[in-house]
Design a protein around this motif. Structure first.
Motif, PDB file in Angstrom:
ATOM      1  N   MET A   1      33.899 -93.024  -7.406  1.00 22.28           N
ATOM      2  CA  MET A   1      33.996 -91.610  -7.002  1.00 22.28           C
ATOM      3  C   MET A   1      32.781 -90.826  -7.487  1.00 22.28           C
TER       4      MET A   1
ATOM      5  N   ALA B   1      41.688 -91.750  -5.567  1.00 20.70           N
ATOM      6  CA  ALA B   1      41.055 -90.620  -6.272  1.00 20.70           C
ATOM      7  C   ALA B   1      39.705 -90.226  -5.660  1.00 20.70           C
TER       8      ALA B   1
ATOM      9  N   ALA C   1      45.118 -95.839  -8.414  1.00 19.36           N
ATOM     10  CA  ALA C   1      44.489 -94.813  -7.571  1.00 19.36           C
ATOM     11  C   ALA C   1      42.985 -95.044  -7.414  1.00 19.36           C
TER      12      ALA C   1
ATOM     13  N   VAL D   1      33.492 -85.027 -10.421  1.00 21.34           N
ATOM     14  CA  VAL D   1      34.670 -84.305  -9.917  1.00 21.34           C
ATOM     15  C   VAL D   1      34.302 -82.852  -9.543  1.00 21.34           C
TER      16      VAL D   1
ATOM     17  N   ILE E   1      43.251 -84.133 -10.907  1.00 14.46           N
ATOM     18  CA  ILE E   1      44.401 -84.962 -10.480  1.00 14.46           C
ATOM     19  C   ILE E   1      45.732 -84.236 -10.690  1.00 14.46           C
TER      20      ILE E   1
ATOM     21  N   PHE F   1      42.311 -95.028 -12.439  1.00 15.25           N
ATOM     22  CA  PHE F   1      41.199 -95.004 -11.475  1.00 15.25           C
ATOM     23  C   PHE F   1      39.867 -95.173 -12.193  1.00 15.25           C
TER      24      PHE F   1
ATOM     25  N   TRP G   1      45.918 -92.049 -16.676  1.00 11.75           N
ATOM     26  CA  TRP G   1      46.740 -90.858 -16.900  1.00 11.75           C
ATOM     27  C   TRP G   1      48.177 -91.347 -17.073  1.00 11.75           C
TER      28      TRP G   1
ATOM     29  N   ILE H   1      44.669 -85.578  -4.986  1.00 14.33           N
ATOM     30  CA  ILE H   1      45.724 -86.248  -5.755  1.00 14.33           C
ATOM     31  C   ILE H   1      46.416 -85.222  -6.625  1.00 14.33           C
TER      32      ILE H   1
ATOM     33  N   THR I   1      39.540 -98.947 -13.986  1.00 16.01           N
ATOM     34  CA  THR I   1      40.918 -99.226 -13.570  1.00 16.01           C
ATOM     35  C   THR I   1      41.457-100.486 -14.253  1.00 16.01           C
TER      36      THR I   1
END
Ligand code: PLP
Length: 406
Positions: free
Chosen positions: A225, A203, A199, A288, A76, A220, A235, A208, A90
């Motif tokens: 994801m 995300a 997000a 990720v 990110i 997020f 964050w 991002i 979230t």
């Protein structure tokens, strides 16, 4: 992007002899084998607690847990991994801000701005501040196309505005908000106004960069994801997080405890009490990595292609009405719609006979549905594994629904 389908074991399974047509990725995404293996690897090979053991498997667990934080920070564009706070998702990330930032900082005379397209998780906390603190809540509404007019900011943001809390992508309208532009305007109007970006729907789907955005906080969820459920991220800019009081009490969020006093841990641990969701962090770290391997520009490109195809096909169904922007480029991979007087729950039930999974209801965005003067909507949503034949199956299914109920 079709090649990725082989990475998702659930797509290779049949339910009652029929393939799965999964069109509910806005609710939660499917998981690739790489994420399942990473989590299984932790439980099977080194499932010790983190930070506590002076033995090999605990040290390995700690190192994998913190390495995940590092990769998520990079994903990110965060400056430092210490700015990444692990949460349950979230909802909890925003609740943390409510308790640790808003309650101590916001006063009766202050204003908070949010939008009509928010998920309840980024709406209810700010609405509750009007009750607990007497704060004024201003709600930024959309135009007929489901988009925010940036000129509205001139009247919405004043010297009294403490926070703008808005989503990057609507989970109903699909609208992609121009976050960087919005934050630029807000900071010009009132440099002291903080901006929280939800997000959750950005995300997973697009590149991002929190620094480029100029955001103060973003939230997020892992499970949208490709990662596991029950895990997410807050964050925040380091100096803001450092200034915030702790959220939960317990082990690992303290440096020292004496009979009469406690010294809390540094970031990020002061916000992470107790044994964390270790496999969750490791799973999101793998997710990720997987997304970075595909490239977020390719992810977004695929989404625009599928959404554009779906918008075209769905628009051909007489009586079907789509909410949100008309152009795929202006929206995420989500299309909410109504079909005349047909009840969305009936639509979903008939589609389910062919394993076509869509979501129906208010999608945790009831104020938006009230604003649009519509009841519940049906929602189809897409991700990297969605193919055009899934959309064709949906369209066929909707014709069947019309035949049966119309
Ligand atoms: N914000 C948006 C825009 C969402 O779409 C969702 C979930 O659908 C959430 C927040 C809440 O996410 P979670 O349930 O993972 O906490």
């Amino acid at each position: 992007m079709r090649l990725v389908r082989k990475d998702f074991p659930i797509l290779n399974r049949h339910i009652d002899g029929k393939p799965l047509i999964y069109l509910d990725s806005t609710a939660t995404s499917l998981k690739p084998q790489m994420v399942l293996d990473a989590m299984d690897g932790y439980y099977a090979s080194y499932s010790a607690n983190v930070f506590r053991g002076i033995y090999k498997i605990s040290e390995r667990a700690t190192s994998c847990y913190e390495s995940a934080r590092e990769r998520i920070a990079r994903f990110i564009g965060a400056k430092k991994k210490d700015e990444i706070i692990f949460t349950r998702g979230t909802d909890e990330s925003i609740s943390l801000l409510y308790y640790s930032w808003a309650l101590p900082h916001v006063k009766a005379d202050d204003t908070i701005v949010t939008t009509i397209m928010e998920h309840h998780s980024n709406f209810v906390p700010w609405q509750q501040l009007t009750k607990s603190k007497g704060v004024t809540l201003k709600i930024w509404t959309t135009d007929a196309n489901g988009e925010l007019n940036l000129k509205d900011l001139d009247s919405l943001i004043t010297r009294k505005t403490k926070l703008l809390a808005l989503t990057a992508v609507s989970n109903v309208l699909g609208t992609v908000n121009p976050i960087q532009k919005i934050i630029g305007i807000v900071k010009k109007l009132n440099p002291a106004c903080l901006v929280l970006v939800d997000a959750a729907q950005a995300a997973p789907h697009m590149a991002i960069d929190v620094q480029a955005w100029g955001a103060d906080f973003i939230a997020f969820s892992s499970h949208k994801m490709l990662g596991p459920t029950g895990f997410g991220v807050l964050w925040g800019r380091r100096e803001l997080l450092e200034d915030m009081p702790v959220f939960n009490f317990g082990g690992d969020m303290i440096k020292e405890v004496h009979r009469d006093s406690t010294v809390f841990a540094d970031l990020p641990h002061k916000f992470e009490a107790g044994t964390p969701h270790i496999a969750g962090a490791i799973g999101l770290g793998a997710a990720v990595d997987y997304l970075s391997g595909l490239g977020m520009d390719a992810v977004r490109e695929h989404e625009i292609e599928i959404t554009s195809y779906a918008l075209g096909k769905l628009s051909e169904i007489r009586g079907l009405s789509i909410v949100g922007p008309r152009e795929a480029i202006c929206r995420g991979g989500v299309i909410a719609f109504t079909m005349g007087g047909l009840h969305p729950h009936d639509i979903a039930q008939i589609l389910d006979e062919d394993n076509i999974c869509i979501r129906v209801g208010f999608h945790c965005a009831q104020p938006l549905h009230e604003y649009l003067s519509i009841g519940a909507t049906a929602r189809a949503s897409f991700y990297i594994y969605t193919q055009k034949t899934d959309i064709d199956a949906l369209v066929l299914g909707l014709h069947r629904v019309k035949k049966l109920l119309g």
